[in-house]
Motif scaffolding. Structure first.
Motif, PDB file in Angstrom:
ATOM      1  N   GLY A   1      12.646 104.683 -58.876  1.00  0.00           N
ATOM      2  CA  GLY A   1      13.389 104.886 -58.108  1.00  0.00           C
ATOM      3  C   GLY A   1      14.287 103.713 -57.921  1.00  0.00           C
ATOM      4  N   LEU A   2      13.869 102.531 -58.291  1.00  0.00           N
ATOM      5  CA  LEU A   2      14.556 101.242 -58.067  1.00  0.00           C
ATOM      6  C   LEU A   2      15.221 101.062 -59.443  1.00  0.00           C
ATOM      7  CD1 LEU A   2      15.161  98.602 -56.207  1.00  0.00           C
ATOM      8  CD2 LEU A   2      13.073  97.611 -57.272  1.00  0.00           C
ATOM      9  N   GLU A   3      16.425 100.479 -59.236  1.00  0.00           N
ATOM     10  CA  GLU A   3      17.148 100.291 -60.569  1.00  0.00           C
ATOM     11  C   GLU A   3      16.815  98.969 -61.129  1.00  0.00           C
ATOM     12  OE1 GLU A   3      19.340 102.965 -57.904  1.00  0.00           O
ATOM     13  OE2 GLU A   3      18.608 100.999 -57.504  1.00  0.00           O
ATOM     14  N   MET A   4      16.846  98.941 -62.435  1.00  0.00           N
ATOM     15  CA  MET A   4      16.276  97.908 -63.212  1.00  0.00           C
ATOM     16  C   MET A   4      17.354  96.745 -63.384  1.00  0.00           C
ATOM     17  SD  MET A   4      14.639 100.208 -66.080  1.00  0.00           S
ATOM     18  CE  MET A   4      13.800  98.603 -67.103  1.00  0.00           C
ATOM     19  N   GLY A   5      17.181  95.724 -62.735  1.00  0.00           N
ATOM     20  CA  GLY A   5      18.178  94.613 -62.920  1.00  0.00           C
ATOM     21  C   GLY A   5      17.541  93.569 -63.986  1.00  0.00           C
ATOM     22  N   GLY A   6      18.571  92.662 -64.321  1.00  0.00           N
ATOM     23  CA  GLY A   6      18.145  91.331 -65.025  1.00  0.00           C
ATOM     24  C   GLY A   6      18.323  91.627 -66.646  1.00  0.00           C
ATOM     25  N   TYR A   7      17.499  92.216 -67.154  1.00  0.00           N
ATOM     26  CA  TYR A   7      17.041  92.150 -68.484  1.00  0.00           C
ATOM     27  C   TYR A   7      16.912  93.321 -69.575  1.00  0.00           C
ATOM     28  CZ  TYR A   7      15.572  87.947 -66.453  1.00  0.00           C
ATOM     29  OH  TYR A   7      15.582  86.714 -65.794  1.00  0.00           O
ATOM     30  N   GLU A   8      17.573  93.389 -70.592  1.00  0.00           N
ATOM     31  CA  GLU A   8      17.340  94.381 -71.639  1.00  0.00           C
ATOM     32  C   GLU A   8      15.791  94.036 -72.336  1.00  0.00           C
ATOM     33  OE1 GLU A   8      16.647  96.720 -74.097  1.00  0.00           O
ATOM     34  OE2 GLU A   8      18.996  97.261 -74.357  1.00  0.00           O
ATOM     35  N   CYS A   9      14.968  95.034 -72.246  1.00  0.00           N
ATOM     36  CA  CYS A   9      13.802  94.598 -72.371  1.00  0.00           C
ATOM     37  C   CYS A   9      13.013  95.206 -73.563  1.00  0.00           C
ATOM     38  CB  CYS A   9      12.547  95.094 -71.249  1.00  0.00           C
ATOM     39  SG  CYS A   9      12.582  96.600 -70.749  1.00  0.00           S
ATOM     40  N   ARG A  10      13.855  95.676 -74.438  1.00  0.00           N
ATOM     41  CA  ARG A  10      13.404  96.010 -75.705  1.00  0.00           C
ATOM     42  C   ARG A  10      13.246  94.939 -76.483  1.00  0.00           C
ATOM     43  NH1 ARG A  10      17.584 101.066 -76.902  1.00  0.00           N
ATOM     44  NH2 ARG A  10      19.013  99.552 -75.607  1.00  0.00           N
ATOM     45  N   GLY A  11      11.946  94.698 -76.995  1.00  0.00           N
ATOM     46  CA  GLY A  11      11.760  93.264 -78.043  1.00  0.00           C
ATOM     47  C   GLY A  11      11.218  92.255 -76.805  1.00  0.00           C
ATOM     48  N   LEU A  12      11.268  92.372 -75.698  1.00  0.00           N
ATOM     49  CA  LEU A  12      10.548  91.550 -74.750  1.00  0.00           C
ATOM     50  C   LEU A  12       9.430  92.445 -73.795  1.00  0.00           C
ATOM     51  CD1 LEU A  12      13.655  90.066 -73.401  1.00  0.00           C
ATOM     52  CD2 LEU A  12      12.108  88.967 -74.745  1.00  0.00           C
ATOM     53  N   ASN A  13       8.274  92.464 -74.646  1.00  0.00           N
ATOM     54  CA  ASN A  13       7.154  93.135 -74.035  1.00  0.00           C
ATOM     55  C   ASN A  13       6.665  92.930 -72.826  1.00  0.00           C
ATOM     56  OD1 ASN A  13       7.447  95.129 -76.269  1.00  0.00           O
ATOM     57  ND2 ASN A  13       5.906  94.524 -77.493  1.00  0.00           N
ATOM     58  N   ALA A  14       6.492  91.901 -72.391  1.00  0.00           N
ATOM     59  CA  ALA A  14       5.916  91.446 -71.268  1.00  0.00           C
ATOM     60  C   ALA A  14       6.947  91.758 -69.986  1.00  0.00           C
ATOM     61  CB  ALA A  14       5.361  89.969 -71.284  1.00  0.00           C
ATOM     62  N   GLN A  15       8.216  91.543 -70.226  1.00  0.00           N
ATOM     63  CA  GLN A  15       9.268  92.073 -69.321  1.00  0.00           C
ATOM     64  C   GLN A  15       9.279  93.555 -69.136  1.00  0.00           C
ATOM     65  OE1 GLN A  15      10.724  89.523 -67.325  1.00  0.00           O
ATOM     66  NE2 GLN A  15      11.330  91.449 -66.274  1.00  0.00           N
ATOM     67  N   ALA A  16       9.110  94.169 -70.005  1.00  0.00           N
ATOM     68  CA  ALA A  16       9.148  95.584 -69.966  1.00  0.00           C
ATOM     69  C   ALA A  16       8.005  96.116 -69.344  1.00  0.00           C
ATOM     70  CB  ALA A  16       9.158  96.232 -71.687  1.00  0.00           C
ATOM     71  N   LEU A  17       6.746  95.619 -69.553  1.00  0.00           N
ATOM     72  CA  LEU A  17       5.560  96.042 -68.737  1.00  0.00           C
ATOM     73  C   LEU A  17       5.940  95.786 -67.413  1.00  0.00           C
ATOM     74  CD1 LEU A  17       2.553  97.016 -68.928  1.00  0.00           C
ATOM     75  CD2 LEU A  17       2.078  94.623 -69.569  1.00  0.00           C
ATOM     76  N   GLU A  18       6.402  94.427 -66.972  1.00  0.00           N
ATOM     77  CA  GLU A  18       6.467  94.276 -65.594  1.00  0.00           C
ATOM     78  C   GLU A  18       7.332  95.320 -64.974  1.00  0.00           C
ATOM     79  OE1 GLU A  18       8.543  91.261 -62.583  1.00  0.00           O
ATOM     80  OE2 GLU A  18       8.508  90.654 -64.483  1.00  0.00           O
ATOM     81  N   PHE A  19       8.512  95.860 -65.554  1.00  0.00           N
ATOM     82  CA  PHE A  19       9.292  96.720 -65.124  1.00  0.00           C
ATOM     83  C   PHE A  19       8.483  98.010 -64.900  1.00  0.00           C
ATOM     84  CE2 PHE A  19      13.266  94.730 -66.972  1.00  0.00           C
ATOM     85  CZ  PHE A  19      14.001  94.689 -65.805  1.00  0.00           C
ATOM     86  N   ALA A  20       7.647  98.336 -65.741  1.00  0.00           N
ATOM     87  CA  ALA A  20       6.954  99.659 -65.583  1.00  0.00           C
ATOM     88  C   ALA A  20       5.939  99.596 -64.722  1.00  0.00           C
ATOM     89  CB  ALA A  20       6.430 100.205 -67.039  1.00  0.00           C
TER      90      ALA A  20
END
Length: 278
Positions: free
Chosen positions: A104-123
């Motif tokens: 429910g919280l919008e994802m700000g900041g980064y396109e995370c495909r190809g940045l797996n740690a950032q993608a994991l943090e979002f999830a």
């Protein structure tokens, strides 16, 4: 408001930020909500009758400002956009895959495909799609060129999260991490409490906080399934850039993270043994 809405006019971006500042609303959530509505409009999922006659197209700065003012005033279509991307998507058939939110919280900041740690943090972030409340793992990935790796990303996100949480507890700026390093934190805390604290002591506190946050979410019904990302990031190949052709290997990343935390792989929640230890 710039990249999310396709706006290249800096004065329009500043104007939108100022409107948010005066109204006390979040710029990221507002910008992503309008950008999401623009994509729905361009895909034909909503029309002028839905948007109060506003031509919500990417790059239309006047439409962006008008939509934002409607959000602030909770007027017409703005009342729907003011509820955020998840709520808006629930009422627009066919939009779920590109509704860019987590829990429910919008994802700000980064396109995370190809940045797996950032993608994991979002999830896995307990508050949802925050790009920073568990640190900024993206910076380390970019510096090391390790964004596409999977193994070790759980430990990377865990350490990033603990570092950010401890700085929040001590009330120092997250951006000061380069000058206020982890080995310096025990001296600050020891001076405050009048007793010796070590790096290990502080790391245990950070991990305990992460587990307590997770237990709150667990009580509210959050499970491994909710540690997810929008379908676009999981199924649509990144169209361009250094990570062209990549999607987020989320299930592998989650396994790596839960193992690093000592959490149950099936549920994604802290084990009884870990809670007793903490």
């Amino acid at each position: 408001f710039g990249s999310e809405c396709g706006i290249a006019k800096f004065d329009a971006v500043i104007a939108a930020a100022e409107i948010c500042e005066k109204a006390g609303i979040d710029t990221m959530s507002a910008g992503l909500s309008i950008g999401f509505a623009m994509e729905c409009f361009e895909k034909g999922l909503i029309g002028l009758n839905d948007t109060d006659g506003i031509k919500l197209r990417f790059g239309n700065d006047e439409a962006m400002i008008t939509a934002l003012q409607k959000i602030v005033n909770e007027e017409g279509f703005g009342k729907q956009m003011a509820k955020g991307v998840r709520s808006l998507s629930e009422g627009i058939k066919g939009s779920e895959a590109f509704a860019m939110h987590v829990k429910g919280l919008e994802m700000g900041g980064y396109e995370c495909r190809g940045l797996n740690a950032q993608a994991l943090e979002f999830a896995i972030n307990n508050m949802g799609g925050s790009h920073s409340s568990y640190g900024f793992p993206v910076y380390g990935e970019l510096a090391k060129g390790s964004g596409k790796q999977v193994k070790g990303k759980g430990k990377e996100v865990k350490e990033s999260a603990i570092g950010r949480i401890l700085r929040d507890c001590i009330s120092v700026c997250a951006f000061a991490k380069a000058t206020l390093t982890d080995p310096q934190l025990p001296d600050m805390v020891s001076s405050l409490f009048g007793e010796p604290w070590s790096v290990d002591d502080l790391n245990t506190v950070g991990k305990r906080i992460m587990c307590l946050e997770r237990l709150f979410n667990m009580r509210e019904g959050i499970t491994r399934e909710d540690d997810s990302l929008p379908g676009r990031l999981l199924n649509e190949l990144k169209p361009d850039g250094p990570a062209k052709g990549v999607v987020v290997p989320l299930e592998e990343l989650k396994d790596d993270y839960y193992a690093a935390m000592g959490w149950d792989l099936a549920t994604g929640n802290p084990s009884d043994e870990l809670l007793d230890e903490l």
